[in-house]
Design a protein around this motif. Structure first.
Motif, PDB file in Angstrom:
ATOM      1  N   LEU A   1       0.801  -1.218  -0.113  1.00  0.00           N
ATOM      2  CA  LEU A   1       0.109  -0.192  -0.120  1.00  0.00           C
ATOM      3  C   LEU A   1       0.854   1.243  -0.136  1.00  0.00           C
ATOM      4  CD1 LEU A   1      -2.927  -0.885   2.529  1.00  0.00           C
ATOM      5  CD2 LEU A   1      -2.838  -0.685  -0.159  1.00  0.00           C
ATOM      6  N   VAL A   2       2.054   1.281   0.859  1.00  0.00           N
ATOM      7  CA  VAL A   2       2.663   2.363   1.043  1.00  0.00           C
ATOM      8  C   VAL A   2       3.469   2.711  -0.437  1.00  0.00           C
ATOM      9  CG1 VAL A   2       4.837   3.398   2.019  1.00  0.00           C
ATOM     10  CG2 VAL A   2       3.224   2.232   3.468  1.00  0.00           C
ATOM     11  N   GLU A   3       4.146   1.523  -1.045  1.00  0.00           N
ATOM     12  CA  GLU A   3       4.555   1.717  -2.309  1.00  0.00           C
ATOM     13  C   GLU A   3       3.728   2.125  -3.377  1.00  0.00           C
ATOM     14  OE1 GLU A   3       6.108  -2.050  -5.150  1.00  0.00           O
ATOM     15  OE2 GLU A   3       6.861  -1.875  -3.121  1.00  0.00           O
ATOM     16  N   ASN A   4       2.520   1.762  -3.404  1.00  0.00           N
ATOM     17  CA  ASN A   4       1.547   2.210  -4.370  1.00  0.00           C
ATOM     18  C   ASN A   4       0.792   3.401  -4.113  1.00  0.00           C
ATOM     19  OD1 ASN A   4       1.157   0.129  -6.759  1.00  0.00           O
ATOM     20  ND2 ASN A   4       1.512  -0.892  -4.869  1.00  0.00           N
ATOM     21  N   THR A   5       1.143   4.239  -3.051  1.00  0.00           N
ATOM     22  CA  THR A   5       0.492   5.487  -2.444  1.00  0.00           C
ATOM     23  C   THR A   5       0.750   6.646  -3.408  1.00  0.00           C
ATOM     24  OG1 THR A   5       0.326   4.903  -0.464  1.00  0.00           O
ATOM     25  CG2 THR A   5       0.275   7.191  -0.691  1.00  0.00           C
ATOM     26  N   PRO A   6       2.185   6.710  -3.879  1.00  0.00           N
ATOM     27  CA  PRO A   6       2.515   8.094  -4.851  1.00  0.00           C
ATOM     28  C   PRO A   6       1.525   7.927  -6.263  1.00  0.00           C
ATOM     29  CG  PRO A   6       4.252   7.310  -3.687  1.00  0.00           C
ATOM     30  CD  PRO A   6       3.257   6.140  -3.477  1.00  0.00           C
ATOM     31  N   PRO A   7       1.689   6.833  -6.896  1.00  0.00           N
ATOM     32  CA  PRO A   7       0.889   6.885  -8.095  1.00  0.00           C
ATOM     33  C   PRO A   7      -0.814   6.700  -7.650  1.00  0.00           C
ATOM     34  CG  PRO A   7       1.910   4.641  -7.803  1.00  0.00           C
ATOM     35  CD  PRO A   7       2.399   5.608  -6.555  1.00  0.00           C
ATOM     36  N   LEU A   8      -1.280   6.387  -6.753  1.00  0.00           N
ATOM     37  CA  LEU A   8      -2.371   6.747  -6.284  1.00  0.00           C
ATOM     38  C   LEU A   8      -2.740   8.002  -6.263  1.00  0.00           C
ATOM     39  CD1 LEU A   8      -3.460   3.595  -4.021  1.00  0.00           C
ATOM     40  CD2 LEU A   8      -4.605   4.071  -6.144  1.00  0.00           C
ATOM     41  N   MET A   9      -2.096   8.896  -5.601  1.00  0.00           N
ATOM     42  CA  MET A   9      -2.095  10.111  -5.326  1.00  0.00           C
ATOM     43  C   MET A   9      -2.297  10.892  -6.618  1.00  0.00           C
ATOM     44  SD  MET A   9      -2.749  12.346  -3.142  1.00  0.00           S
ATOM     45  CE  MET A   9      -3.013  13.960  -2.665  1.00  0.00           C
TER      46      MET A   9
ATOM     47  N   GLY B   1      -1.855  -2.579  -8.062  1.00  0.00           N
ATOM     48  CA  GLY B   1      -2.032  -1.330  -8.634  1.00  0.00           C
ATOM     49  C   GLY B   1      -3.453  -1.148  -9.103  1.00  0.00           C
ATOM     50  N   ALA B   2      -3.730  -2.135 -10.001  1.00  0.00           N
ATOM     51  CA  ALA B   2      -5.117  -2.131 -10.566  1.00  0.00           C
ATOM     52  C   ALA B   2      -5.994  -2.173  -9.511  1.00  0.00           C
ATOM     53  CB  ALA B   2      -5.044  -3.232 -11.649  1.00  0.00           C
ATOM     54  N   TRP B   3      -5.797  -3.253  -8.736  1.00  0.00           N
ATOM     55  CA  TRP B   3      -6.843  -3.323  -7.576  1.00  0.00           C
ATOM     56  C   TRP B   3      -7.281  -2.146  -6.792  1.00  0.00           C
ATOM     57  CZ3 TRP B   3      -6.491  -4.172  -2.173  1.00  0.00           C
ATOM     58  CH2 TRP B   3      -7.693  -5.005  -1.537  1.00  0.00           C
ATOM     59  N   LEU B   4      -6.223  -1.427  -6.541  1.00  0.00           N
ATOM     60  CA  LEU B   4      -6.341   0.013  -5.563  1.00  0.00           C
ATOM     61  C   LEU B   4      -7.030   0.825  -6.564  1.00  0.00           C
ATOM     62  CD1 LEU B   4      -2.890  -0.070  -3.732  1.00  0.00           C
ATOM     63  CD2 LEU B   4      -5.278  -0.479  -2.767  1.00  0.00           C
ATOM     64  N   TYR B   5      -6.608   0.842  -7.830  1.00  0.00           N
ATOM     65  CA  TYR B   5      -7.233   1.899  -8.894  1.00  0.00           C
ATOM     66  C   TYR B   5      -8.739   1.710  -8.852  1.00  0.00           C
ATOM     67  CZ  TYR B   5      -8.515   3.973 -13.138  1.00  0.00           C
ATOM     68  OH  TYR B   5      -9.393   4.771 -14.102  1.00  0.00           O
ATOM     69  N   VAL B   6      -9.245   0.349  -9.021  1.00  0.00           N
ATOM     70  CA  VAL B   6     -10.666   0.160  -9.176  1.00  0.00           C
ATOM     71  C   VAL B   6     -11.331   0.426  -7.854  1.00  0.00           C
ATOM     72  CG1 VAL B   6     -12.370  -1.891  -9.381  1.00  0.00           C
ATOM     73  CG2 VAL B   6     -10.373  -2.035 -10.829  1.00  0.00           C
ATOM     74  N   ILE B   7     -10.791   0.333  -6.829  1.00  0.00           N
ATOM     75  CA  ILE B   7     -11.412   0.656  -5.477  1.00  0.00           C
ATOM     76  C   ILE B   7     -11.472   2.058  -5.515  1.00  0.00           C
ATOM     77  CG2 ILE B   7     -11.101   0.827  -3.086  1.00  0.00           C
ATOM     78  CD1 ILE B   7      -9.756  -1.766  -3.165  1.00  0.00           C
ATOM     79  N   MET B   8     -10.539   2.926  -6.038  1.00  0.00           N
ATOM     80  CA  MET B   8     -10.697   4.521  -5.863  1.00  0.00           C
ATOM     81  C   MET B   8     -11.516   4.980  -6.971  1.00  0.00           C
ATOM     82  SD  MET B   8      -7.561   7.233  -6.789  1.00  0.00           S
ATOM     83  CE  MET B   8      -6.504   6.978  -5.212  1.00  0.00           C
ATOM     84  N   ARG B   9     -11.849   4.292  -8.108  1.00  0.00           N
ATOM     85  CA  ARG B   9     -12.440   4.724  -9.020  1.00  0.00           C
ATOM     86  C   ARG B   9     -13.989   4.441  -8.594  1.00  0.00           C
ATOM     87  NH1 ARG B   9     -12.930   0.669 -13.643  1.00  0.00           N
ATOM     88  NH2 ARG B   9     -14.490  -0.010 -12.351  1.00  0.00           N
ATOM     89  N   ASN B  10     -14.177   3.491  -8.078  1.00  0.00           N
ATOM     90  CA  ASN B  10     -15.735   3.136  -7.569  1.00  0.00           C
ATOM     91  C   ASN B  10     -16.047   4.249  -6.439  1.00  0.00           C
ATOM     92  OD1 ASN B  10     -15.851   0.896  -9.213  1.00  0.00           O
ATOM     93  ND2 ASN B  10     -15.322  -0.680  -7.676  1.00  0.00           N
ATOM     94  N   ILE B  11     -15.221   4.488  -5.513  1.00  0.00           N
ATOM     95  CA  ILE B  11     -15.251   5.320  -4.364  1.00  0.00           C
ATOM     96  C   ILE B  11     -15.686   6.650  -4.773  1.00  0.00           C
ATOM     97  CG2 ILE B  11     -14.414   6.758  -2.570  1.00  0.00           C
ATOM     98  CD1 ILE B  11     -12.674   3.957  -1.747  1.00  0.00           C
ATOM     99  N   PHE B  12     -14.863   7.057  -5.954  1.00  0.00           N
ATOM    100  CA  PHE B  12     -15.049   8.549  -6.791  1.00  0.00           C
ATOM    101  C   PHE B  12     -16.647   8.436  -7.356  1.00  0.00           C
ATOM    102  CE2 PHE B  12     -14.980  11.112 -10.567  1.00  0.00           C
ATOM    103  CZ  PHE B  12     -14.788  12.214  -9.848  1.00  0.00           C
ATOM    104  N   ILE B  13     -16.916   7.455  -8.055  1.00  0.00           N
ATOM    105  CA  ILE B  13     -18.095   7.192  -8.600  1.00  0.00           C
ATOM    106  C   ILE B  13     -19.243   7.341  -7.844  1.00  0.00           C
ATOM    107  CG2 ILE B  13     -19.596   5.768 -10.136  1.00  0.00           C
ATOM    108  CD1 ILE B  13     -17.251   5.013 -11.621  1.00  0.00           C
ATOM    109  N   ASN B  14     -19.162   6.558  -6.670  1.00  0.00           N
ATOM    110  CA  ASN B  14     -20.217   6.591  -5.652  1.00  0.00           C
ATOM    111  C   ASN B  14     -20.382   7.950  -5.070  1.00  0.00           C
ATOM    112  OD1 ASN B  14     -20.948   3.966  -6.081  1.00  0.00           O
ATOM    113  ND2 ASN B  14     -19.651   3.101  -4.276  1.00  0.00           N
ATOM    114  N   ASN B  15     -19.201   8.371  -4.714  1.00  0.00           N
ATOM    115  CA  ASN B  15     -19.299   9.765  -4.098  1.00  0.00           C
ATOM    116  C   ASN B  15     -19.872  10.914  -4.956  1.00  0.00           C
ATOM    117  OD1 ASN B  15     -17.891   9.009  -1.757  1.00  0.00           O
ATOM    118  ND2 ASN B  15     -16.053  10.040  -2.089  1.00  0.00           N
ATOM    119  N   TYR B  16     -19.749  10.889  -6.445  1.00  0.00           N
ATOM    120  CA  TYR B  16     -20.127  11.726  -7.391  1.00  0.00           C
ATOM    121  C   TYR B  16     -21.512  11.481  -7.470  1.00  0.00           C
ATOM    122  CZ  TYR B  16     -21.402  13.422 -11.786  1.00  0.00           C
ATOM    123  OH  TYR B  16     -22.091  14.350 -12.916  1.00  0.00           O
ATOM    124  N   ARG B  17     -22.186  10.169  -7.496  1.00  0.00           N
ATOM    125  CA  ARG B  17     -23.696   9.942  -7.524  1.00  0.00           C
ATOM    126  C   ARG B  17     -24.429  10.482  -6.262  1.00  0.00           C
ATOM    127  NH1 ARG B  17     -23.056   3.688  -9.682  1.00  0.00           N
ATOM    128  NH2 ARG B  17     -22.509   4.164 -11.704  1.00  0.00           N
TER     129      ARG B  17
END
Length: 163
Positions: free
Chosen positions: A10-18, A56-72
């Motif tokens: 998680l720590v290793e993938n934090t910068p690209p997630l940001m 990275g892909a797993w975290l991206y999908v989680i982030m995208r879903n959270i963003f979409i749910n928040n947008y809705r």
């Protein structure tokens, strides 16, 4: 996979997630909130992660879903606010039964009087969360959440009818 190696990933993938969070939200504060929510959800669902999966892909999908749910959720809140504003601007019809003693404060007070078992899921539902999200937050089956929200609505309707 043990907890410390998962945390290292998680720590290793934090910068690209940001970077992705900034692309989604376009503001630093919102991006930080989205990243934090993503990491929290990843930790909550750590057991679902398989070591053969691209994290990275797993975290991206989680982030995208959270963003979409928040947008809705924001869109739904905005639509409700616009509809309420339009309803307040209209004159009440002559045939409409109008109860001046039923106010927003009265309804909010009645919501607060609901039993905790009904109030928690009902308030979360009013905030725009989906049944599945509420079930996950309260660690209850979806059917139980639906029932409790239904009973809360029925209780509020009966109080309003008595007013």
């Amino acid at each position: 996979m043990n907890n410390s190696s998962f945390m290292d990933l998680l720590v290793e993938n934090t910068p690209p997630l940001m970077v992705m969070a900034r692309k989604f939200t376009r503001t630093k504060e919102d991006a930080e909130d989205l990243l934090q929510e993503t990491l929290c959800k990843a930790l909550a669902y750590q057991d679902n992660f398989k070591s053969t999966t691209n994290i990275g892909a797993w975290l991206y999908v989680i982030m995208r879903n959270i963003f979409i749910n928040n947008y809705r959720r924001r869109k739904k809140t905005l639509e409700l606010t616009v509809a309420q504003t339009k309803a307040l601007q209209k004159e009440p019809l002559a045939n409409t039964s109008y109860h001046p003693d039923i106010s927003t404060k009265n309804i909010l007070a009645q919501i607060q009087k609901l039993p905790c078992l009904l109030k928690k899921p009902f308030v979360l539902h009013l905030e725009g969360y989906k049944y599945t999200e509420i079930a996950w937050m309260l660690d209850l089956p979806v059917g139980t959440i639906k029932s409790r929200i239904h009973f809360a609505k029925q209780a509020l309707k009966s109080v309003i009818k008595r007013s």
